[in-house]
Design an enzyme around this catalytic site. Structure first.
Site, PDB file in Angstrom:
ATOM      1  N   ARG A   1       0.838  -1.197   0.000  1.00 48.04           N
ATOM      2  CA  ARG A   1       0.000   0.000   0.000  1.00 48.04           C
ATOM      3  C   ARG A   1       0.875   1.250   0.000  1.00 48.04           C
ATOM      4  O   ARG A   1       2.015   1.231   0.467  1.00 48.04           O
ATOM      5  CB  ARG A   1      -0.905   0.013   1.236  1.00 48.04           C
ATOM      6  CG  ARG A   1      -1.821  -1.210   1.367  1.00 48.04           C
ATOM      7  CD  ARG A   1      -2.590  -1.171   2.678  1.00 48.04           C
ATOM      8  NE  ARG A   1      -3.514  -2.290   2.811  1.00 48.04           N
ATOM      9  CZ  ARG A   1      -3.210  -3.440   3.429  1.00 48.04           C
ATOM     10  NH1 ARG A   1      -2.002  -3.608   3.971  1.00 48.04           N
ATOM     11  NH2 ARG A   1      -4.104  -4.409   3.520  1.00 48.04           N
TER      12      ARG A   1
ATOM     13  N   LYS B   1      -2.027  -2.817   8.165  1.00 45.28           N
ATOM     14  CA  LYS B   1      -3.141  -2.379   8.993  1.00 45.28           C
ATOM     15  C   LYS B   1      -3.065  -3.045  10.358  1.00 45.28           C
ATOM     16  O   LYS B   1      -2.798  -4.242  10.460  1.00 45.28           O
ATOM     17  CB  LYS B   1      -4.463  -2.721   8.305  1.00 45.28           C
ATOM     18  CG  LYS B   1      -4.702  -1.919   7.026  1.00 45.28           C
ATOM     19  CD  LYS B   1      -6.050  -2.235   6.405  1.00 45.28           C
ATOM     20  CE  LYS B   1      -6.298  -1.377   5.177  1.00 45.28           C
ATOM     21  NZ  LYS B   1      -7.612  -1.652   4.554  1.00 45.28           N
TER      22      LYS B   1
ATOM     23  N   HIS C   1      -2.908   2.428  -5.511  1.00 46.00           N
ATOM     24  CA  HIS C   1      -3.675   1.230  -5.182  1.00 46.00           C
ATOM     25  C   HIS C   1      -3.960   0.423  -6.449  1.00 46.00           C
ATOM     26  O   HIS C   1      -4.086  -0.803  -6.399  1.00 46.00           O
ATOM     27  CB  HIS C   1      -4.981   1.614  -4.480  1.00 46.00           C
ATOM     28  CG  HIS C   1      -5.468   0.560  -3.538  1.00 46.00           C
ATOM     29  ND1 HIS C   1      -4.804   0.244  -2.373  1.00 46.00           N
ATOM     30  CD2 HIS C   1      -6.546  -0.267  -3.586  1.00 46.00           C
ATOM     31  CE1 HIS C   1      -5.450  -0.724  -1.738  1.00 46.00           C
ATOM     32  NE2 HIS C   1      -6.506  -1.059  -2.465  1.00 46.00           N
TER      33      HIS C   1
ATOM     34  N   ARG D   1      -1.182  -1.811  -6.933  1.00 51.10           N
ATOM     35  CA  ARG D   1      -1.340  -2.951  -6.022  1.00 51.10           C
ATOM     36  C   ARG D   1      -2.274  -3.996  -6.649  1.00 51.10           C
ATOM     37  O   ARG D   1      -1.987  -5.194  -6.640  1.00 51.10           O
ATOM     38  CB  ARG D   1      -1.881  -2.438  -4.693  1.00 51.10           C
ATOM     39  CG  ARG D   1      -2.213  -3.499  -3.641  1.00 51.10           C
ATOM     40  CD  ARG D   1      -2.574  -2.761  -2.330  1.00 51.10           C
ATOM     41  NE  ARG D   1      -3.251  -3.606  -1.361  1.00 51.10           N
ATOM     42  CZ  ARG D   1      -2.639  -4.396  -0.484  1.00 51.10           C
ATOM     43  NH1 ARG D   1      -1.312  -4.490  -0.499  1.00 51.10           N
ATOM     44  NH2 ARG D   1      -3.327  -5.099   0.393  1.00 51.10           N
TER      45      ARG D   1
ATOM     46  N   HIS E   1      -3.692  -9.238   3.371  1.00 52.22           N
ATOM     47  CA  HIS E   1      -5.142  -9.295   3.541  1.00 52.22           C
ATOM     48  C   HIS E   1      -5.484 -10.172   4.738  1.00 52.22           C
ATOM     49  O   HIS E   1      -4.949 -11.270   4.888  1.00 52.22           O
ATOM     50  CB  HIS E   1      -5.823  -9.874   2.300  1.00 52.22           C
ATOM     51  CG  HIS E   1      -5.865  -8.927   1.145  1.00 52.22           C
ATOM     52  ND1 HIS E   1      -6.021  -9.346  -0.161  1.00 52.22           N
ATOM     53  CD2 HIS E   1      -5.780  -7.577   1.089  1.00 52.22           C
ATOM     54  CE1 HIS E   1      -6.022  -8.295  -0.968  1.00 52.22           C
ATOM     55  NE2 HIS E   1      -5.878  -7.213  -0.231  1.00 52.22           N
TER      56      HIS E   1
ATOM     57  N   TYR F   1      -9.324 -10.661  -7.095  1.00 50.81           N
ATOM     58  CA  TYR F   1      -8.380 -10.619  -8.207  1.00 50.81           C
ATOM     59  C   TYR F   1      -8.550 -11.810  -9.147  1.00 50.81           C
ATOM     60  O   TYR F   1      -8.180 -11.734 -10.311  1.00 50.81           O
ATOM     61  CB  TYR F   1      -6.941 -10.546  -7.670  1.00 50.81           C
ATOM     62  CG  TYR F   1      -6.732  -9.313  -6.828  1.00 50.81           C
ATOM     63  CD1 TYR F   1      -6.781  -8.046  -7.394  1.00 50.81           C
ATOM     64  CD2 TYR F   1      -6.538  -9.408  -5.456  1.00 50.81           C
ATOM     65  CE1 TYR F   1      -6.627  -6.909  -6.623  1.00 50.81           C
ATOM     66  CE2 TYR F   1      -6.376  -8.278  -4.672  1.00 50.81           C
ATOM     67  CZ  TYR F   1      -6.427  -7.038  -5.262  1.00 50.81           C
ATOM     68  OH  TYR F   1      -6.284  -5.911  -4.493  1.00 50.81           O
TER      69      TYR F   1
END
Length: 313
Positions: free
Chosen positions: A165, A189, A259, A262, A285, A294
């Protein structure tokens, strides 16, 4: 009292003001969320508390599942997107779980709250030809040996090579880059740490940036940031976003944000044969379901190629 533009309503009961302050402290100190995430959570909770007051309640004990559902119904009546409503439902569940866990309410009404299912749109990606053209253009721009040109090339190569990110890229410190193993240590995150490998082109670009160019931009007090701005401080996300848009515009490829790179990296990994679980780990993730979008991108491309090429499509 809260990050940036989120604050308690002056007309609130004092208990609600204290509640929002305590919740901010929990999100910031205990969960270590970013300022952006804290602001989003607090904004949603403040809106929920406003709704609770309009229903005639002056303390959190009046919050039940009917109140939560009527709050979401109000969002729908105002024309809020399904993705916004889903985010707000999540924010409500996180808040009520915290309130019940800390003894502020006896039961957790948010546990009964379902999220509106957001429409999943396919993320935009570059094809291999456009990606190669974008990175080649960044390399040409760095041919003059300028520190900014070499930095920009390293940023573009690393974003595509790793799929990290933009916030993770900007937060990289020198010690997070293992040039011998071609791995970057990333804090994603929730400050979750992961290691992400990168390939030879990114390694070459990083070597020139770290060895030749970064020392020319560094100033006293620059700090350990890998990527620096023109004035020697750690580069910010806006500058990286602007760079990506500019580099993509040069070759007239479909415009994407960082992004989007990404998304592109993830799609190309899967199309190249990487398994879904590995891509999930690389991207950081929490849920495999997030990574699975994806596979939809790859299937969509395959369908378009089939329709264009097969005589009986």
């Amino acid at each position: 009292m809260t990050p940036d533009d989120v604050s308690a309503n002056p007309s609130w009961p004092e208990g609600f003001t204290v509640l929002l302050t305590d919740y901010e402290r929990h999100l910031t100190a205990e969960r270590d969320l970013s300022k952006h995430s804290v602001r989003a959570y607090l904004g949603d909770v403040a809106d929920l508390l406003d709704h609770l007051i309009r229903l005639g309640h002056n303390d959190l004990a009046g919050l039940d599942i009917r109140g939560l559902r009527s709050w979401l119904a109000k969002q729908q009546s105002l024309g809020k997107a399904r993705s916004t409503m889903s985010r707000r439902a999540t924010a409500a569940r996180v808040f009520t779980a915290w309130a019940q866990r800390t003894g502020r309410i006896e039961t957790d009404p948010g546990a009964l709250l379902a999220s509106p299912r957001p429409h999943k749109s396919l993320p935009g990606v570059l094809n291999l030809t456009d990606t190669r053209a974008v990175l080649d253009a960044a390399a040409v721009a760095a041919d003059d040996g300028s520190p900014v040109g070499l930095r920009d090339l390293a940023i573009m190569e690393l974003l595509y090579a790793t799929g990290i990110r933009v916030g993770e890229l900007c937060a990289l410190d020198i010690d997070d880059v293992d040039t011998s193993r071609r791995v970057v240590r990333v804090f994603g995150k929730g400050r979750k740490e992961r290691s992400v490998p990168y390939g030879v082109p990114a390694a070459e670009a990083m070597a020139r940036w770290l060895g030749e160019a970064r020392p020319r931009l560094a100033r006293h007090g620059s700090g350990p940031g890998v990527f620096l701005g023109a004035r020697g401080g750690r580069i910010d996300q806006r500058a990286v976003r602007r760079l990506v848009h500019e580099r993509i515009a040069v070759v007239e490829a479909p415009d994407l944000s960082p992004h989007g790179l990404r998304h592109t990296a993830a799609t190309h990994l899967l199309e190249g044969g990487a398994d879904l679980r590995s891509v999930q780990e690389l991207l950081g993730h929490a849920s495999l379901a997030t990574t699975q979008i994806y596979t939809h991108v790859s299937t969509d491309r395959l369908r378009k190629a089939y329709e264009q090429a097969h005589p009986r499509a």
